[in-house]
Design an enzyme around this catalytic site. Structure first.
Site: not given
Ligand code: GLC
Length: 425
Positions: A164, A390
């Site tokens: 993102d 994460e």
């Molecule tokens: C965030 C991450 C994305 C992922 C999502 C769910 O938005 O940037 O890559 O798919 O979280 O984990």
């Protein structure tokens, strides 16, 4: 920590995050089914023998596919107060409600791996033959509606890249309209420190692009023209190339026609080659609106390895990567620690992500750089042994962002406790 202990801890995370017929990326922070997360998650389920979960979650995702072939980046299977922007903001008019963007087609490669590794060959053939037209339709849509000037894949929103707030998007994002504060009801910073998340300014741009695409009725055939943000993304392109070639490889055994996917793989690999920046020694995003390459060396460029790249380019990137280790201890930082916009704790601007490491290690192995691939695997294991967060601070390995994160756990099951990738059938 022994393999058995690590597997047990990882499986506990996946079980906890399994919700109905799918697995959420993280309870609270991400309470729905996410598109590219589904790829690694189902590989995790497969490696503990939960084949019904594995095939079922892929089916579930594809049951929300749009008529154009696009697979949406979030499927809002039920309402949740924990996430913004929710279905009312997107207003795509789809049932089930979904966003109107996509993410890299990792679930396609995951389906190919399930087919190759499922011990029940009859089940594998049956499940794959039901999925096949849908998998191909997604890739054909990418080819038709998302091919850029270099033949690489175009993302029309940073969220589509999955990375993102990568510094790779800073320039093109700054040129997009901003939504007003009134439209921002962020929920992510309720559970994770704001210092580890995208900024409010970035969110205003993210919502500004959503508003622009919504005004165009989520016309998925024309988003490259409709969106104020259009960028050829090396990682998305690499994952598309690989998805198509993974299908081509199993087509015979699956009794399917390989012609579409072979063509798509060839085109995407050519597109990837078109994004090579010799001066930077890296694959680089290309800003379609501004008509120029953009951003510093980031994880997106390195993930090109996963799509299959020229050996000399792979060597050159590995050489450059070595220079990062004077600034950070753990690989792979999601952005060049010496580059513009690096921040060791802010999401995709520096932290280490298990998914990136897995994609890069796979690419290194395919490029014959097995020593580097193994080193990355060992380093990643040291990170996840501290917990399945994460992402991780590349300076000291501290786990940050969301806790109990599904793909960190799933890839631990699939990759870090298994010596070799599953054999081809
Ligand atoms: C965030 C991450 C994305 C992922 C999502 C769910 O938005 O940037 O890559 O798919 O979280 O984990």
């Amino acid at each position: 920590m022994t393999d058995a202990e690590l597997r047990k801890a990882a499986l506990a995370v996946l079980r906890k995050n399994r919700h109905g017929a799918y697995t959420v990326p993280a309870i609270g922070l991400y309470p729905y089914q996410w598109c590219w997360d589904t790829g690694p998650i189902v590989l995790g389920w497969a490696s503990v023998g939960e084949w019904d979960h594995a095939w079922g979650e892929v089916d579930r995702l594809f049951s929300a596919q749009w008529p154009s072939g696009m697979v949406p980046h979030i499927v809002f299977w039920e309402e949740s107060p924990d996430y913004f922007p929710g279905p009312d903001v997107w207003a795509t008019g789809r049932q089930p409600p979904t966003t109107g963007l996509t993410q890299p087609p990792l679930p396609v490669s995951a389906a190919a791996r399930l087919f190759a590794a499922d011990p029940d060959a009859a089940r594998a053939r049956e499940r794959l033959s039901l999925l096949w037209p849908r998998l191909v339709a997604w890739l054909r849509w990418i080819e038709r509606a998302r091919t850029g000037p270099h033949l690489a894949a175009v993302v029309v929103h940073p969220w589509e890249s999955g990375m993102d707030n990568s510094p790779a998007w800073d320039e093109p994002l700054a040129a997009t309209p901003q939504a007003s504060h009134r439209h921002l009801e962020r929920r992510d910073t309720a559970t994770v420190s704001a210092k580890q998340r995208p900024s409010t300014l970035e969110y205003r741009h993210y919502l500004g692009i959503v508003n622009a695409l919504k005004k165009k009725q989520w016309d998925t055939e024309h988003q490259v023209d409709d969106s104020p943000f259009a960028v050829e993304d090396p990682a998305f392109t690499a994952i598309t190339a690989r998805a198509a070639s993974d299908l081509a490889e199993i087509a015979d055994a699956a009794g399917q026609d390989a012609s579409d996917v072979t063509r798509i793989a060839t085109q995407a690999r050519a597109g990837l080659a078109g994004l090579w920046d010799d001066e930077l020694g890296w694959y680089r995003a290309y800003d379609v609106r501004a008509g120029k390459p953009t951003g510093p060396a980031t994880a997106s460029g390195l993930v090109a390895l996963y799509g299959g790249v020229d050996g000399a380019h792979a060597q050159k990137m590995v050489g450059r990567l070595a220079s990062w280790s004077d600034a950070v201890k753990y690989s792979v930082a999601s952005s060049d620690p010496h580059g513009a916009g690096f921040d060791p704790i802010r999401y995709w601007r520096g932290p280490v992500w298990v998914l990136v490491n897995w994609l890069v290690a796979d690419g290194l192995r395919n490029a014959g750089l097995t020593h580097e691939a193994e080193r990355l695997r060992t380093e990643t294991r040291a990170l996840v042994e501290q917990g399945f967060t994460e992402y991780y601070d590349p300076r000291d390995g501290t786990g940050i962002g969301g806790q109990g994160f599904s793909w960190s756990a799933a890839l631990t099951l699939h990759w870090l406790t298994e010596p070799e990738p599953p054999p081809d059938r």
